[in-house]
Design a protein around this motif. Structure first.
Motif, PDB file in Angstrom:
ATOM      1  N   PHE A  91       0.900  -1.012  -0.098  1.00 39.02           N
ATOM      2  CA  PHE A  91       0.016   0.051  -0.119  1.00 39.02           C
ATOM      3  C   PHE A  91       0.758   1.311   0.005  1.00 39.02           C
ATOM      4  O   PHE A  91       0.428   2.309  -0.699  1.00 39.02           O
ATOM      5  CB  PHE A  91      -0.944   0.217   1.031  1.00 39.02           C
ATOM      6  CG  PHE A  91      -2.255   0.863   1.212  1.00 39.02           C
ATOM      7  CD1 PHE A  91      -2.883   1.171   0.034  1.00 39.02           C
ATOM      8  CD2 PHE A  91      -1.674   1.970   2.295  1.00 39.02           C
ATOM      9  CE1 PHE A  91      -4.284   2.115   0.315  1.00 39.02           C
ATOM     10  CE2 PHE A  91      -2.596   3.109   1.577  1.00 39.02           C
ATOM     11  CZ  PHE A  91      -2.963   3.436   1.001  1.00 39.02           C
ATOM     12  N   ASP A 104      -9.173   8.973   2.198  1.00 37.42           N
ATOM     13  CA  ASP A 104      -9.038   7.268   1.859  1.00 37.42           C
ATOM     14  C   ASP A 104      -8.803   7.149   0.726  1.00 37.42           C
ATOM     15  O   ASP A 104      -9.450   5.874   0.122  1.00 37.42           O
ATOM     16  CB  ASP A 104     -10.162   6.444   2.958  1.00 37.42           C
ATOM     17  CG  ASP A 104     -11.228   7.250   2.916  1.00 37.42           C
ATOM     18  OD1 ASP A 104     -12.004   7.535   2.023  1.00 37.42           O
ATOM     19  OD2 ASP A 104     -12.262   6.724   3.094  1.00 37.42           O
ATOM     20  N   ALA A 154      -7.139   5.695  -1.226  1.00 37.89           N
ATOM     21  CA  ALA A 154      -6.440   5.018  -2.216  1.00 37.89           C
ATOM     22  C   ALA A 154      -7.086   3.589  -2.033  1.00 37.89           C
ATOM     23  O   ALA A 154      -7.261   2.468  -2.355  1.00 37.89           O
ATOM     24  CB  ALA A 154      -4.823   5.098  -1.614  1.00 37.89           C
ATOM     25  N   GLU A 155      -7.075   3.471  -0.872  1.00 38.22           N
ATOM     26  CA  GLU A 155      -8.226   1.948   0.141  1.00 38.22           C
ATOM     27  C   GLU A 155      -9.877   2.108  -0.987  1.00 38.22           C
ATOM     28  O   GLU A 155      -9.992   0.748  -1.460  1.00 38.22           O
ATOM     29  CB  GLU A 155      -8.575   2.782   1.911  1.00 38.22           C
ATOM     30  CG  GLU A 155      -7.406   2.657   2.523  1.00 38.22           C
ATOM     31  CD  GLU A 155      -6.911   3.888   2.959  1.00 38.22           C
ATOM     32  OE1 GLU A 155      -6.968   4.692   1.866  1.00 38.22           O
ATOM     33  OE2 GLU A 155      -6.363   4.564   4.028  1.00 38.22           O
ATOM     34  N   GLU A 209      -4.915   5.948  -5.919  1.00 38.31           N
ATOM     35  CA  GLU A 209      -5.166   7.065  -6.124  1.00 38.31           C
ATOM     36  C   GLU A 209      -5.598   8.088  -7.471  1.00 38.31           C
ATOM     37  O   GLU A 209      -6.611   8.556  -8.281  1.00 38.31           O
ATOM     38  CB  GLU A 209      -4.409   8.010  -5.070  1.00 38.31           C
ATOM     39  CG  GLU A 209      -4.750   8.276  -3.368  1.00 38.31           C
ATOM     40  CD  GLU A 209      -3.828   9.709  -2.431  1.00 38.31           C
ATOM     41  OE1 GLU A 209      -4.075   9.391  -1.407  1.00 38.31           O
ATOM     42  OE2 GLU A 209      -3.130   9.841  -3.711  1.00 38.31           O
ATOM     43  N   LYS A 250       0.393   3.451  -3.295  1.00 36.02           N
ATOM     44  CA  LYS A 250      -0.787   4.730  -2.923  1.00 36.02           C
ATOM     45  C   LYS A 250      -1.302   5.368  -4.106  1.00 36.02           C
ATOM     46  O   LYS A 250      -2.219   5.584  -4.026  1.00 36.02           O
ATOM     47  CB  LYS A 250      -0.294   4.991  -1.051  1.00 36.02           C
ATOM     48  CG  LYS A 250      -1.422   6.350  -0.742  1.00 36.02           C
ATOM     49  CD  LYS A 250      -1.305   6.594   0.806  1.00 36.02           C
ATOM     50  CE  LYS A 250      -2.590   7.553   1.621  1.00 36.02           C
ATOM     51  NZ  LYS A 250      -2.202   8.984   1.500  1.00 36.02           N
TER      52      LYS A 250
END
Length: 381
Positions: free
Chosen positions: A291, A313, A315-316, A299, A295
Motif C-alpha cells: 500500500f 482514504d 487509495a483504500e 489514488e 498509494k
C-alpha cells in the motif's frame, strides 16, 4: 523513458477474417494446425480454417488444454521434426497460442524443450507461427510471451523471445458468441490485471502509456458493468482491449510489477485455479501489502478509472472498488481450492516461489518471501 518498441504482427481484425488465412501463409509451406479440446469443430471455426487452407499441405494436432503442459506439447514438437513442418498455426485462446510458441521454438532445438522456460536454452530461432484467436485474454496473439507447465513437477514457468512473435493474428469477434460465460469473465479479468501490472506501480512521466492504460481499464470496467448485454460491439471491444493490454505498448518506458502473476502462477500449478482467477485472488491482498509504495498510483487510478472523489482514504477505496469489480463478475478474491489446510497451502506456495527463484518480486524487487507469505495469509481463505 528509454525504450525500443516494435510489433511486427499483422492483425486482421473483424468479422469473417478467417478467410484471409489463405493469403497469409505461403502455399509451399507445410502447416501444423494446433488447437484445443475441439470446440472449434462445434462453432464452425475449424470448417473456416479448413476452407481457407484448401490446396495447402497441412496436418493437425489437438488436445492443448488450459495451462498447456509440455507432456502434450512435446507430442506436437515430434510431429514438427518428423514431418518437416514449415509453419505452425495456433487456433484458440492464449493457452493454445502460448503452446504454439513452445512448439515452434522446441521444433528447431535438439535438447529438451523444458530447457526453454527454465532458461537453460536461449531461443535463437523458431518455426514461423500464426494465430487465429478464439478467446480474448492474454494478448499472446501479438506478443513474444508464453507460459507453459510441466505436469510431472507441477511447475508453471514463463519465457519470452522475439523469435516467437506471431507473423499474423486473425481476430474475429464472432468466434466469442459460443464461448462459455466463465471464459469471457476470465478473459476480461486477465486483460484487467495485465493492464494493472504495467500501470499500478507509481506515478510516471509517460503520459501516453499512463493515459492509454487508464483508457483500457475504463473500457474493461464498462464491459464488465455491461456483461449481460453482449453484442457485436461488446465482443469487438473486449477482443481489442485484451490485445492492447499486452502487446508491449503500455509497458514501454514504464516500471512494471508482475508479482501478482508470479504468485498466481503457483496457485494455478498447485491447485488448478483458472489463471485469471488466480490473479483476482492475489491482487487485492498484494495491493494492501504494498500500500505505501502504491498509494499515489492507487489514488490516480481511483480518480481516472473509477471516477472517485479525492479523499483521505481514496487509495483504500480504489482497492475496494477493484475487489467489488471482481465480485460483480462472480470472481472470488480468496483461494478456497486448497482443501481447508491454509497453513500447508501457504507453505507449499512459498516453497514453489523459492524453488523458482521468485524471491524478489514487484517493480521495486521488494516483495521477498516474507512479503509473499503475508500476501498469501490474506489471499488464502
Amino acid at each position: 523513458m528509454k525504450f525500443s518498441y516494435v510489433n511486427p504482427t499483422l492483425i486482421q481484425f473483424g468479422q469473417q477474417q478467417i478467410a484471409a488465412l489463405s493469403d497469409l501463409i505461403a502455399k509451399d509451406q507445410k502447416v501444423l494446425v494446433v488447437y484445443g479440446g475441439g470446440s472449434i469443430k462445434k462453432n464452425g471455426v475449424y470448417d473456416q480454417v479448413a476452407a481457407a487452407l484448401e490446396g495447402f499441405d497441412w496436418v493437425e494436432f489437438s488436445g492443448v488444454g488450459a495451462n498447456p503442459t509440455i507432456e502434450v506439447l512435446d507430442q506436437a514438437v515430434k510431429i514438427c521434426k518428423e514431418q518437416d513442418i514449415d509453419f505452425v498455426l495456433g487456433v484458440g485462446g492464449g493457452s493454445v497460442i502460448d503452446g504454439v510458441k513452445y512448439i515452434a521454438a522446441s521444433a528447431v532445438y535438439d535438447g529438451e524443450g523444458w530447457d526453454i522456460p527454465t532458461g537453460k536454452h536461449t531461443i535463437t530461432s523458431a518455426l514461423p507461427i500464426g494465430a487465429i484467436l478464439t478467446l480474448p485474454a492474454t494478448g499472446s496473439e501479438s506478443n513474444q510471451n508464453s507460459v507453459v507447465s510441466k505436469e510431472a513437477t507441477k511447475q508453471k514457468l514463463p519465457f519470452a523471445s522475439p523469435e516467437v512473435l506471431p507473423k499474423f493474428a486473425i481476430m474475429d469477434p464472432d468466434v466469442m458468441k459460443t464461448l462459455p460465460q466463465r471464459q469471457l469473465v476470465n478473459g476480461l479479468v486477465d486483460a484487467w490485471v495485465h493492464t494493472c501490472e504495467q500501470y499500478l506501480t507509481f506515478p510516471e512521466t509517460a503520459l501516453v502509456q499512463e493515459g492509454y492504460a487508464e483508457a483500457l481499464l475504463r473500457t474493461l470496467k464498462t464491459l464488465g458493468d455491461n456483461f449481460e448485454n453482449q453484442d457485436d460491439a461488446w465482443r469487438a471491444n473486449l477482443m481489442w482491449a485484451a490485445n492492447q493490454a499486452l502487446n508491449g505498448l503500455i509497458g514501454s518506458g514504464v516500471s512494471q510489477d508482475w508479482a501478482t502473476h508470479m504468485i498466481g502462477h503457483e496457485l494455478t500449478a498447485a491447485y488448478g485455479v483458472d489463471h485469471a482467477r488466480s490473479l483476482a485472488i492475489v491482487q487485492p491482498s498484494l495491493l494492501r501489502n504494498q500500500f505505501a509504495v502504491k498509494k499515489a498510483k492507487l489514488e490516480q487510478m481511483g480518480k481516472n478509472v473509477f471516477g472517485l472523489e479525492q479523499s483521505e482514504d481514496l487509495a483504500e477505496k480504489t482497492i475496494a472498488a477493484i475487489e467489488a469489480f471482481y465480485h460483480s463478475l462472480d470472481v472470488a478474491t480468496q483461494l478456497t481450492e486448497h482443501g481447508d489446510d491454509k497453513a500447508a497451502a501457504i507453505d507449499n506456495i512459498i516453497g514453489k516461489l523459492e524453488a523458482h527463484g521468485m524471491v524478489a518480486l514487484g517493480e521495486n524487487q521488494a516483495i521477498t518471501l516474507k512479503e509473499s507469505r503475508e500476501i498469501l495469509e490474506q489471499a488464502v481463505a
